[in-house]
Structure formats: C-alpha cells, structure tokens
Design a protein around this motif. Structure first.
Motif, PDB file in Angstrom:
ATOM      1  N   GLN A 170      -0.822  -5.386  -3.545  1.00 42.47           N
ATOM      2  CA  GLN A 170      -2.153  -4.970  -2.916  1.00 42.47           C
ATOM      3  C   GLN A 170      -2.574  -3.433  -3.376  1.00 42.47           C
ATOM      4  O   GLN A 170      -3.630  -3.096  -3.230  1.00 42.47           O
ATOM      5  N   THR A 171      -1.616  -2.654  -3.799  1.00 40.16           N
ATOM      6  CA  THR A 171      -1.788  -1.266  -4.237  1.00 40.16           C
ATOM      7  C   THR A 171      -2.089  -0.997  -5.741  1.00 40.16           C
ATOM      8  O   THR A 171      -2.049  -0.018  -6.301  1.00 40.16           O
TER       9      THR A 171
ATOM     10  N   PRO B 137      -7.611  -0.503  -6.219  1.00 37.38           N
ATOM     11  CA  PRO B 137      -6.290   0.204  -6.302  1.00 37.38           C
ATOM     12  C   PRO B 137      -6.012   1.561  -6.622  1.00 37.38           C
ATOM     13  O   PRO B 137      -6.723   1.974  -7.469  1.00 37.38           O
ATOM     14  N   PRO B 138      -5.202   2.286  -6.096  1.00 35.63           N
ATOM     15  CA  PRO B 138      -4.967   3.780  -6.449  1.00 35.63           C
ATOM     16  C   PRO B 138      -4.304   3.602  -7.747  1.00 35.63           C
ATOM     17  O   PRO B 138      -4.256   4.747  -8.384  1.00 35.63           O
TER      18      PRO B 138
ATOM     19  N   LYS C  47       0.008  11.446  -9.187  1.00 41.23           N
ATOM     20  CA  LYS C  47      -1.313  10.917  -8.651  1.00 41.23           C
ATOM     21  C   LYS C  47      -2.379  11.418  -9.319  1.00 41.23           C
ATOM     22  O   LYS C  47      -2.482  12.743  -9.380  1.00 41.23           O
TER      23      LYS C  47
ATOM     24  N   ASN D  64       4.293   3.300  -5.925  1.00 43.02           N
ATOM     25  CA  ASN D  64       3.388   3.703  -4.748  1.00 43.02           C
ATOM     26  C   ASN D  64       4.406   3.782  -3.807  1.00 43.02           C
ATOM     27  O   ASN D  64       4.128   3.114  -2.633  1.00 43.02           O
TER      28      ASN D  64
ATOM     29  N   THR E 204      -8.025   7.496  -9.156  1.00 42.93           N
ATOM     30  CA  THR E 204      -7.233   6.432  -9.780  1.00 42.93           C
ATOM     31  C   THR E 204      -5.924   7.016 -10.647  1.00 42.93           C
ATOM     32  O   THR E 204      -6.546   7.536 -11.950  1.00 42.93           O
TER      33      THR E 204
ATOM     34  N   TYR F  61      -6.981 -10.623  -1.814  1.00 42.23           N
ATOM     35  CA  TYR F  61      -6.739  -8.993  -1.430  1.00 42.23           C
ATOM     36  C   TYR F  61      -7.158  -8.762  -0.176  1.00 42.23           C
ATOM     37  O   TYR F  61      -7.149  -7.410   0.365  1.00 42.23           O
TER      38      TYR F  61
ATOM     39  N   ARG G  30       3.209  -6.756  -0.329  1.00 49.12           N
ATOM     40  CA  ARG G  30       2.509  -5.382  -0.071  1.00 49.12           C
ATOM     41  C   ARG G  30       2.436  -4.750  -1.248  1.00 49.12           C
ATOM     42  O   ARG G  30       1.429  -4.138  -1.309  1.00 49.12           O
TER      43      ARG G  30
END
Length: 335
Positions: free
Chosen positions: A98-99, A176-177, A50, A85, A209, A127, A95
């Motif tokens: 979306q990330t 988004p991450p 991360k 993720n 991010t 989204y 799902r």
C-alpha cells in the motif's frame, strides 16, 4: 530526515545449472545435476532518505533488477536485512504494498483487453482509495501525463509511449510515498521521455515522493538524480553525488574554436605557450580543439588569448559526458 530504504549486507544467490553433453550426459543429469551458486547481489549496503531521487545504475547483469525485486518483496533475500517504509517487504507484504508504487518498463500492471480507465478503477478498489482522494489526485496525474484521450482505449491498442504513461499513472493511484522505476523510459521517443521526466520532478517536489530509478539511459539520471548508486557484479562500487563522480572522473574539458580567417595549429601553440593545453585540428570541418584540465582560470586564459588574436566564428565548451565517465569506470574496474 528519515530513511525510507535501509539495506544492510543484502545478498541474493541463484543456482546456475549446467547440462552435460551427449546422451550419456543427459542420463547423468537425470540423476545428479551440476550447478554452481552465483551471487546476483553481493553484500550491499545503502540508505535512501525521504524525498531523494536516486539513480541505481549498472551494466546488464549487475544486479539492479534483482535488488528492486527484493526491495519490493517479489524476491526473498538469501541473507541480509531490508527495511522499506519502516517494514520488512516480505513479512508485511499486504500492508507494505500500500506504501509503494512500481513501474517495470518491460512488464505491465494494466489489464490488456480492458479500457485503461477500467484498470484504474480496479486498482483504486485494490488500494482502497476513496472517491475524493482518487479524483483530487488522479485528475492532476491524468492531465499532466496527457492521457485523458487514452482512458477509454484497451491497453493492447496503445503505443509503447502511451502505455508507459498509463503505467506510471497506475502506479500513482494511491499516491505512494515511494516509487520504484525499473527502465521506465525504455524504447520511448524524446517527447514522451521529457514529459515523464517533468512529471517525476513535479511529484517529487509536490509530495516529497522518494524515487529509486534504474535505467541505461544516463540522460534520465542527469535530468532527475543528484545521487547515484553504481553496481558492478552485484557490489556497490560508488554511492554519492553525480556531481562528484563527474568532477573525479571527468577528464578535463575541450574548447572547440571555428575561425573566420585562416589559422594554423602552430600559431595557436605559440599563442598559448606556457599554458598546459593540447591542440588538435579537424581539417575537414576546420575545427580546432584545445584539450585541458577542468580549471576555470586556465579555460579563461585560453579563450582570452585566442579571442584577442583571431576573429571567431564559434566557440563550444565540451565536458566529458556522464556516459563516457561511467564507461571509463567499468573499463578500469573501480572508483
């Protein structure tokens, strides 16, 4: 620190068909086809934590875009495991998307004939981003990327640099991450590249991010990434710090001197006798170059001796460029 991307023994094979020559060959191809299995990605393993910004580099055909397509769920692997993720990109597609945010430099996610802001509104609905979240996040993105004057223009009326800034904004509508960037600065001018780089650094610091960047522009990698994963013929040949790559493969340093008086190479050789240094002279430019290993003490000794003996007009210290280092690695075939 948690792993955002986990790749284990990932492989993607493609069937490559070859046609036989002549009319007889064409008829034979109707009945049986000649083909061979070509591994585009060949049993690779890596982790991305991360908040990391990782450069994913390699020559054309090395397997970079194929890897990105598998990580984003566009392609299904032939074998191996992917977790992004905390999800399988292929099995939990709705799902999962979306990330992540994705920018492909040669493909557009904006609608060609409608205004940029209408594309943004459509993506906001897709989204399921609330008005409050959209306004607080996207106002900052629009301002930072300087795209406010472009919002009411159709995408087809935008220049390449303008479109790429809008593409990047579109990928970040849902904040988004994880962001995948595949050649995001291809064909862009220097000012647009700098704007995009500064923006990527900012979102990395502000939102933590995670960014996986593939590009042939190594100045992007140097400006953004501390870590690189290098691919060759579908295999990972290096995974580590960019700094270590430069230290291991950088072939010393060059000191360039320009003098205010007439100096000969023989004088410089006598002056630096006992120091492992090689001198060369560019007679046209009157530049003298000292090549030596990347050792701070040796470099200081050479500079001190030369400055004490002659009047200096200019001094430059040049390192082996990252581009040159990577070219050397591919020519020699291994790290």
């Amino acid at each position: 620190m948690e792993n955002v991307i986990e790749v284990t023994n990932l492989r993607k094979d493609f069937k490559s068909y070859s046609s036989r020559t002549g009319l007889k060959g064409a008829f034979r191809d109707l009945l049986t086809r000649n083909y061979k299995v070509v591994p585009a990605v060949n049993d690779i393993n890596f982790l991305v934590k991360k908040g990391e910004m990782v450069g994913y580099i390699g020559e054309n055909g090395a397997g970079k875009s194929t890897t990105i397509k598998m990580l984003t769920g566009i392609l299904t692997p032939s074998s191996g495991q992917i977790t992004v993720n905390g999800m399988n990109p292929h099995k939990e597609r709705e799902r999962f998307v979306q990330t992540i945010g994705v920018v492909f430099g040669q493909r557009s996610q904006l609608w060609w004939d409608i205004a940029v802001q209408e594309s943004f509104r459509l993506l906001k609905k897709v989204y399921k981003v609330s008005d409050e979240d959209y306004n607080s996040h996207m106002n900052h993105v629009i301002q930072t990327l300087d795209i406010e004057p472009l919002l009411d223009k159709p995408v087809r009326k935008l220049s390449l640099g303008q479109r790429m800034r809008c593409e990047l904004a579109a990928a970040l509508i849902h904040n988004p991450p994880l962001l995948f960037l595949d050649e995001p600065t291809i064909g862009l001018d220097v000012l647009v590249k700098l704007k995009i780089r500064d923006f990527l650094k900012e979102i990395n610091e502000k939102y933590q991010t995670t960014i996986l960047l593939t590009t042939h522009d190594l100045t992007d990698i140097e400006a953004l990434c501390e870590r690189v994963i290098m691919l060759d013929e579908g295999k990972v040949i290096y995974d580590g710090a960019l700094k270590n790559l430069q230290e291991k493969w950088g072939e010393g340093k060059e000191l360039q001197f320009q003098f205010l008086e007439k100096v000969g190479v023989s004088e410089l050789l006598n002056l630096t006798q006992g120091i492992p240094v090689k001198w060369e002279q560019d007679e046209k430019e009157q530049i003298f170059t000292a090549s030596l290993e990347d050792n701070d003490e040796l470099i200081s000794q050479v500079i001190a001796k030369v400055v004490a003996a002659f009047k200096i007009k200019d001094i430059k210290i040049n390192e082996t460029s990252t581009e040159e280092i990577i070219r050397n690695i591919y020519e020699k075939g291994a790290v």
